[in-house]
Design a protein around this motif. Structure first.
Motif, PDB file in Angstrom:
ATOM      1  N   ARG A   1       0.986  -1.307   0.114  1.00 20.84           N
ATOM      2  CA  ARG A   1       0.183   0.073   0.121  1.00 20.84           C
ATOM      3  C   ARG A   1       0.789   1.246  -0.062  1.00 20.84           C
ATOM      4  NH1 ARG A   1      -3.126  -1.059   4.260  1.00 20.84           N
ATOM      5  NH2 ARG A   1      -4.885  -1.774   3.156  1.00 20.84           N
ATOM      6  N   ALA A   2       1.876   1.102   0.852  1.00 20.49           N
ATOM      7  CA  ALA A   2       2.836   2.472   0.884  1.00 20.49           C
ATOM      8  C   ALA A   2       3.269   2.952  -0.556  1.00 20.49           C
ATOM      9  CB  ALA A   2       3.945   2.144   1.898  1.00 20.49           C
TER      10      ALA A   2
ATOM     11  N   PHE B   1       2.841   6.388  -5.472  1.00 20.60           N
ATOM     12  CA  PHE B   1       2.498   6.495  -6.999  1.00 20.60           C
ATOM     13  C   PHE B   1       1.561   7.338  -7.015  1.00 20.60           C
ATOM     14  CE2 PHE B   1      -0.496   5.004 -10.461  1.00 20.60           C
ATOM     15  CZ  PHE B   1       0.504   5.135 -11.413  1.00 20.60           C
ATOM     16  N   ILE B   2       0.528   7.408  -6.220  1.00 24.86           N
ATOM     17  CA  ILE B   2      -0.429   8.490  -6.311  1.00 24.86           C
ATOM     18  C   ILE B   2       0.022  10.164  -5.912  1.00 24.86           C
ATOM     19  CG2 ILE B   2      -2.628   9.372  -4.943  1.00 24.86           C
ATOM     20  CD1 ILE B   2      -3.376   6.426  -4.400  1.00 24.86           C
ATOM     21  N   ARG B   3       1.208  10.109  -5.033  1.00 24.44           N
ATOM     22  CA  ARG B   3       1.652  11.303  -4.907  1.00 24.44           C
ATOM     23  C   ARG B   3       2.396  12.030  -6.078  1.00 24.44           C
ATOM     24  NH1 ARG B   3       4.847  10.070  -0.939  1.00 24.44           N
ATOM     25  NH2 ARG B   3       3.492  10.005   0.873  1.00 24.44           N
ATOM     26  N   LYS B   4       3.047  10.959  -6.788  1.00 22.80           N
ATOM     27  CA  LYS B   4       3.578  11.674  -7.979  1.00 22.80           C
ATOM     28  C   LYS B   4       2.677  12.185  -8.757  1.00 22.80           C
ATOM     29  CE  LYS B   4       7.853   8.387  -8.577  1.00 22.80           C
ATOM     30  NZ  LYS B   4       8.223   7.397  -9.348  1.00 22.80           N
TER      31      LYS B   4
ATOM     32  N   LYS C   1      -0.995  10.968   7.605  1.00 26.21           N
ATOM     33  CA  LYS C   1       0.304  10.509   7.597  1.00 26.21           C
ATOM     34  C   LYS C   1       0.774  10.243   6.242  1.00 26.21           C
ATOM     35  CE  LYS C   1      -1.499   7.344  10.910  1.00 26.21           C
ATOM     36  NZ  LYS C   1      -2.298   5.869  11.369  1.00 26.21           N
ATOM     37  N   TRP C   2       0.155  10.450   5.186  1.00 23.73           N
ATOM     38  CA  TRP C   2       0.710  10.087   3.844  1.00 23.73           C
ATOM     39  C   TRP C   2       0.493  11.460   2.864  1.00 23.73           C
ATOM     40  CZ3 TRP C   2       3.236   5.910   2.995  1.00 23.73           C
ATOM     41  CH2 TRP C   2       2.896   4.783   3.848  1.00 23.73           C
ATOM     42  N   PHE C   3      -0.625  12.313   2.873  1.00 22.42           N
ATOM     43  CA  PHE C   3      -0.788  13.210   2.024  1.00 22.42           C
ATOM     44  C   PHE C   3      -0.971  14.687   2.719  1.00 22.42           C
ATOM     45  CE2 PHE C   3      -2.084   9.297   0.079  1.00 22.42           C
ATOM     46  CZ  PHE C   3      -1.365   9.587  -1.200  1.00 22.42           C
TER      47      PHE C   3
ATOM     48  N   LEU D   1      -7.690   3.815  -6.303  1.00 19.22           N
ATOM     49  CA  LEU D   1      -7.268   2.842  -5.483  1.00 19.22           C
ATOM     50  C   LEU D   1      -8.747   2.066  -4.797  1.00 19.22           C
ATOM     51  CD1 LEU D   1      -4.022   2.507  -3.260  1.00 19.22           C
ATOM     52  CD2 LEU D   1      -6.326   2.202  -2.107  1.00 19.22           C
ATOM     53  N   ILE D   2      -8.871   0.922  -4.639  1.00 20.13           N
ATOM     54  CA  ILE D   2      -9.954   0.218  -4.089  1.00 20.13           C
ATOM     55  C   ILE D   2      -9.526  -0.714  -2.901  1.00 20.13           C
ATOM     56  CG2 ILE D   2     -11.987  -1.188  -4.612  1.00 20.13           C
ATOM     57  CD1 ILE D   2     -11.961  -0.352  -7.345  1.00 20.13           C
TER      58      ILE D   2
END
Length: 675
Positions: free
Chosen positions: A450-451, A456-459, A494-496, A547-548
């Motif tokens: 997942r990380a 990939f999503i952040r890019k 945590k991520w975005f 992402l599901i």
């Protein structure tokens, strides 16, 4: 049989008032209904095994002779054991029953019986606990197993069915005419009923099943075709103006040849003496709404009004915006009616509709309200028709003088189901996607990756794109899945933390949903965390990743619908399915998603893997319930039944001939819930 449907189940021996309520719960309040309540399975008693070969921890059948009388042993208050010994000639077995005094009279010393159950114990001392049994000379090779309800066992249902079979008249009238039975190689009704419940052998069971499946599908097709012929009354609403060329010229894109073909098919129908009754089936993003808009434009140009009904407020609002955009160049008045329209505005809107100054009314079930009156309703469009019942479709058409009907479905439906559910409609298929649409790549990952997926999503977000993340739950539950809101909060923190994360779920108020979707559509939200409500969301060409989470929880068709939210622009899109499922069936489903983006292939696979009962989830499509036919397995019989139904109605449209009286009664019975 018809008269047995009038006989209360209490007329059967052993069925009193209390038990009759349990039978009613099973869907068998009458003797006739019980005979049409077929077994869900069969136990095979035809292959008894020696005690020495009984498989461990598995039910089997053994043939034994009782060698001791039944002994009674009371072990505590309310618990009595009944024990006996039996032998298969080489080995003995100890048999125990709990609180069953009837065994004394039913299992007699020196008599031979078949027992069915698990053989446990050691090689030296074999045991069986509360096995099913029957005298060996009364062997029924295939014993029926019925769907049960609390307080009513399969054996009790079986006894009632045997009594019901004894009430069948002799001779038994057969609803299927003799020439049809001969031509289709079908057994008689009596043989079918006796052998579906108590088959003599496998071959007799197959003959009975084939006959009853055919009969059920024939009755369904006759009912659907008669619904279709009801609409075959001539209409005064003939299309005078074909304005489709003008409409196509106004579009900011080049329509596909499939769209042009579908519009031409519909226009041809609408120019005839009879109302159009057509299903427009197309994959996600194939351009169905543009086809509907072209037809609305031609209908309005011919002096008619149009209605467009969608199953949810979100979808109705989206269609309203899209139709308004399509029809804007022609200065047409498009209005929206949903349950949340304020009373004053609603009154004004309804007055304009009656006067005819509203050309197209888009809305939800609110369109069905009796206060909604059109001046000249000529075209009815319904979207995602499987969520509406047949009766609802009919209710909307009654607001005009036999208006033309276009039913749209973005859920690709296997042809088996399309024949069943839309047997009363002509079919147009949009089998091309608009030019420039990129194929969406799909991958399955486990939660350990997942990380990397988030990276990939952040890019993609850094490159100015947007992303959907789909979660299955709306609020906290005992499972380890966090709620959508909590999940979004964790993502943000945590991520975005440098991005904007929005939330969308079904329990938000309509205004909140609209705001969340508008923010995302306008590009002010980078990531939209949503439940499946986004299936019918607005088009966002800039969203290129989905992402599901827990992807195994969804059906294939639903995953395909969700995936259709991305890939709406010219940029390549990616769908990431996150699943830790170990179940082979679930993994097979997810692999299909990676292999193809063809909605019709996915729908066929979904039907094969999940069966027709689960294909649409809850029973929303308004069809009468089938008792024995399986739409995925019985397609050949469905085609045969449909051919026979059409042939019959050509010669006897009202089914008035004496030989069709039984079938007419069955059609009335099957469709009674829809009237």
């Amino acid at each position: 049989m018809a008269s047995l449907f009038q006989k209360n189940i209490q007329e059967l021996k052993g069925v009193g008032e209390k038990r009759s309520r349990l039978f009613a719960k099973l869907g068998a309040p009458t003797v006739g209904a019980l005979l049409r309540t077929y077994p869900r399975d069969y136990e095979d008693w035809s292959q008894p095994v020696p005690l020495a070969q009984a498989p461990a921890e598995q039910a089997c059948v053994v043939r034994v002779t009782v060698v001791s009388p039944v002994s009674e042993q009371r072990i505590r208050s309310g618990m009595t054991l009944y024990k006996l010994r039996a032998t298969d000639g080489r080995h003995d077995v100890q048999i125990t029953f709990f609180n069953n005094p009837y065994t004394k009279n039913l299992l007699l010393e020196g008599k031979e019986y078949l027992l069915r159950g698990k053989v446990t114990g050691s090689f030296l001392r074999r045991e069986m606990t509360s096995p099913d049994f029957m005298p060996a000379d009364r062997l029924l090779p295939l014993r029926p197993v019925y769907r049960q309800t609390a307080g009513l066992t399969s054996r009790q249902i079986s006894a009632a069915v045997r009594a019901a079979l004894g009430m069948l008249p002799n001779p038994l009238p057969d609803p299927l005419p003799e020439p049809m039975r001969r031509a289709c190689h079908l057994c008689s009704l009596r043989f079918a009923l006796e052998n579906i419940h108590f088959p003599r052998d496998r071959e007799s069971l197959e003959q009975a099943r084939r006959r009853l499946i055919f009969e059920e599908l024939l009755v369904l097709q006759l009912g659907l075709l008669r619904l279709k012929s009801r609409g075959r009354q001539q209409t005064s609403l003939r299309l005078e103006v074909d304005a489709s060329a003008e409409f196509f010229r106004s579009l900011p894109f080049v329509p596909t040849s499939a769209q042009k073909r579908a519009v031409a098919e519909c226009i041809a129908n609408m120019r005839g003496d009879y109302p159009m009754n057509r299903l427009l089936q197309g994959d996600v993003g194939s351009g169905k709404t543009a086809v509907a808009a072209a037809l609305c434009h031609s209908a309005i140009a011919s002096g008619m009004q149009a209605a467009f009904m969608a199953p949810t407020e979100i979808l109705a609002r989206q269609h309203y915006e899209t139709m308004r955009r399509f029809l804007e160049p022609f200065h047409l008045n498009v209005a929206l009616l949903t349950g949340s329209v304020p009373a004053a505005k609603r009154r004004e809107l309804l007055a304009q509709l009656r006067q005819g100054s509203i050309h197209l009314l888009v809305g939800t079930h609110a369109l069905l309200n009796e206060t909604v009156e059109f001046r000249q309703l000529g075209l009815v469009v319904t979207d995602e028709q499987h969520r509406f019942g047949v009766a609802q479709r009919a209710a909307l058409t009654q607001k005009g003088d036999h208006p033309h009907i276009l039913v749209m479905s973005a859920t690709p439906i296997p042809r088996t189901l399309a024949l069943m559910i839309y047997g009363d409609l002509e079919l147009s298929v949009l089998d091309e996607l608009p030019p420039g649409r990129q194929k969406t790549e799909t991958y399955v990952i486990d939660s350990a990756k997942r990380a990397r997926a988030f990276g990939f999503i952040r890019k993609k977000i850094d490159a100015g794109r947007q992303c959907y993340i789909i979660c299955p739950l709306i609020e906290d539950s005992e499972s380890d899945m966090a709620s959508v809101t909590q999940y979004a909060k964790d993502l943000q923190e945590k991520w975005f933390f440098a991005n904007t994360v929005g939330v969308l779920h079904g329990r938000m108020r309509p205004a909140e949903k609209d705001r969340a979707m508008e923010e995302f559509a306008a590009g002010r939200t980078d990531i939209l965390v949503s439940t499946t409500v986004v299936e019918v969301g607005v088009d966002v060409p800039n969203a290129v990743v989905m992402l599901i989470e827990n992807a195994e929880r969804y059906g294939l068709s639903q995953l395909h619908q969700l995936r259709g939210r991305i890939g709406r622009g010219t940029e390549k899109s990616t769908c990431i399915l996150v699943s830790d499922a170990q179940n082979e069936e679930a993994l097979k489903r997810l692999r299909v998603m990676c292999e193809t983006t063809d909605g019709f292939r996915i729908a066929d696979e979904d039907l094969r893997l999940r069966g027709p009962g689960d294909f649409f989830g809850a029973r929303q499509h308004g069809l009468p319930e089938l008792r024995i036919a399986d739409m995925s397995a019985d397609f050949a019989l469905l085609q045969l039944a449909q051919g026979e139904a059409k042939e019959l109605l050509v010669h006897d449209p009202a089914m008035e001939l004496p030989e069709h009286r039984g079938l007419r009664a069955e059609v009335r019975q099957l469709f009674s819930a829809l009237e």
